[in-house]
Motif scaffolding. Structure first.
Motif, short mmCIF file in Angstrom:
data_model
loop_
_atom_site.label_atom_id
_atom_site.label_comp_id
_atom_site.label_asym_id
_atom_site.label_seq_id
_atom_site.Cartn_x
_atom_site.Cartn_y
_atom_site.Cartn_z
N LYS A 1 12.61 10.36 2.30
CA LYS A 1 11.15 10.44 1.83
C LYS A 1 10.87 9.45 0.94
N GLU A 2 11.81 9.17 -0.04
CA GLU A 2 11.58 8.04 -1.03
C GLU A 2 11.78 6.62 -0.27
N GLU A 3 12.56 6.39 0.63
CA GLU A 3 12.60 5.30 1.49
C GLU A 3 11.37 5.04 2.18
N PHE A 4 10.58 6.23 2.80
CA PHE A 4 9.41 5.90 3.40
C PHE A 4 8.36 5.75 2.41
N GLN A 5 8.33 6.35 1.43
CA GLN A 5 7.31 6.07 0.43
C GLN A 5 7.41 4.54 -0.05
N LYS A 6 8.56 4.06 -0.18
CA LYS A 6 8.80 2.84 -0.77
C LYS A 6 8.14 1.78 0.22
N LYS A 7 8.66 1.95 1.53
CA LYS A 7 8.09 1.01 2.64
C LYS A 7 6.56 1.03 2.68
N ILE A 8 6.01 2.27 2.58
CA ILE A 8 4.40 2.43 2.54
C ILE A 8 3.80 1.68 1.36
N GLN A 9 4.38 2.03 0.16
CA GLN A 9 4.08 1.22 -1.06
C GLN A 9 4.01 -0.16 -0.85
N ALA A 10 4.93 -0.87 -0.17
CA ALA A 10 4.98 -2.29 -0.18
C ALA A 10 3.80 -2.92 0.67
N HIS A 11 3.60 -2.03 1.64
CA HIS A 11 2.40 -2.74 2.57
C HIS A 11 1.41 -2.42 1.84
N VAL A 12 1.03 -1.31 1.24
CA VAL A 12 -0.31 -1.02 0.36
C VAL A 12 -0.52 -2.06 -0.70
N GLU A 13 0.66 -2.65 -1.33
CA GLU A 13 0.49 -3.66 -2.47
C GLU A 13 0.17 -4.90 -1.68
N HIS A 14 0.79 -5.33 -0.43
CA HIS A 14 0.38 -6.45 0.15
C HIS A 14 -1.13 -6.52 0.40
N PHE A 15 -1.72 -5.48 0.98
CA PHE A 15 -2.95 -5.16 1.47
C PHE A 15 -3.94 -5.08 0.29
N GLU A 16 -3.51 -4.60 -0.80
CA GLU A 16 -4.30 -4.67 -2.17
C GLU A 16 -4.53 -6.05 -2.58
N GLN A 17 -3.57 -6.79 -2.45
CA GLN A 17 -3.51 -8.11 -3.07
C GLN A 17 -4.14 -9.12 -2.03
N ASN A 18 -4.32 -9.02 -0.90
CA ASN A 18 -4.73 -10.00 0.17
C ASN A 18 -6.00 -9.67 0.69
N GLY A 19 -6.70 -8.26 0.50
CA GLY A 19 -7.78 -7.89 1.12
C GLY A 19 -8.61 -6.84 0.40
N ARG A 20 -9.42 -6.12 1.03
CA ARG A 20 -10.35 -5.27 0.49
C ARG A 20 -9.62 -3.62 0.51
N PHE A 21 -8.55 -3.47 0.69
CA PHE A 21 -7.75 -2.04 0.77
C PHE A 21 -8.20 -1.35 -0.32
N PHE A 22 -8.25 -1.75 -1.59
CA PHE A 22 -8.47 -1.08 -2.95
C PHE A 22 -9.89 -0.35 -2.76
N GLN A 23 -10.78 -0.99 -1.90
CA GLN A 23 -12.22 -0.39 -1.97
C GLN A 23 -11.96 1.06 -1.34
N GLN A 24 -11.06 1.41 -0.61
CA GLN A 24 -10.93 2.70 -0.14
C GLN A 24 -10.91 3.87 -1.03
N HIS A 25 -10.65 3.44 -2.38
CA HIS A 25 -10.37 4.51 -3.37
C HIS A 25 -11.98 5.05 -3.54
N ASN A 26 -12.81 4.17 -3.41
CA ASN A 26 -14.35 4.62 -3.65
C ASN A 26 -14.77 5.38 -2.55
N TYR A 27 -14.05 5.69 -1.14
CA TYR A 27 -14.79 6.29 -0.20
C TYR A 27 -14.18 7.71 -0.02
#
Ligand SMILES: [Fe+2]
Ligand SMILES: [Fe+2]
Length: 160
Positions: free
Chosen positions: A6-32
């Motif tokens: 479970k932790e391994e999956f969460q870590k893998k997902i988090q790495a992609h989330v961080e990449h998307f937040e640093q390089n695109g508009r991914f964080f905007q999705q918090h607002n929707y």
């Protein structure tokens, strides 16, 4: 499922989330808001986790990075679908194309990722997904939508 997995999956997902937040508009999705108390940002993380979990449990051979990327970007349409706006009327039919175009513009997608995003509303989209990653995301999306709507405060952090 074992805690370590479970932790391994969460870590893998988090790495992609961080990449998307640093390089695109991914964080905007918090607002929707998406389903009830769940934002689009939370929903796509639920879908990524659930799709990985199903692949692991059923021993489905997938490209994990492509699966996680497409799952995290499958609802990257970047607006509040509850707003009464003419251009996103028929949201259910239109948003896979908006999400795919936005995601391709911001991050560049391979064919497998594009197909998974474009077909995630199957059977609404009529054409089924071409690849295993797409089928897993389609299934995980429906499971998560159901749980988000009907199980109070459900999230993958609290779900085994
Ligand atoms: Fe969607
Ligand atoms: Fe979704």
């Amino acid at each position: 499922m074992k805690m370590r997995k479970k932790e391994e999956f969460q870590k893998k997902i988090q790495a992609h989330v961080e990449h998307f937040e640093q390089n695109g508009r991914f964080f905007q999705q918090h607002n929707y808001p998406h389903h009830k108390h769940v934002s689009v940002h939370e929903h796509v993380r639920h879908v990524a986790y659930t799709a990985l979990k199903i692949a692991h449990s059923l021993k489905v051979k997938v490209d994990e990075d492509k699966l996680i990327r497409a799952a995290l970007l499958h609802d990257y349409y970047l607006y509040d679908w509850h707003d009464d706006e003419a251009w996103h009327k028929f949201h259910g039919f239109k948003h896979p194309r908006f999400a795919c175009d936005n995601a391709h513009r911001d991050f560049g997608l391979c064919e497998r990722e594009q197909d998974a995003i474009l077909k995630h509303m199957f059977p609404l989209t009529i054409k089924p997904p071409k690849h295993r990653e797409g089928w897993l995301i389609t299934l995980a999306d429906k499971i998560c939508a159901f749980k988000e709507c009907w199980i109070k405060n459900w999230s993958y952090e609290t779900t085994r």
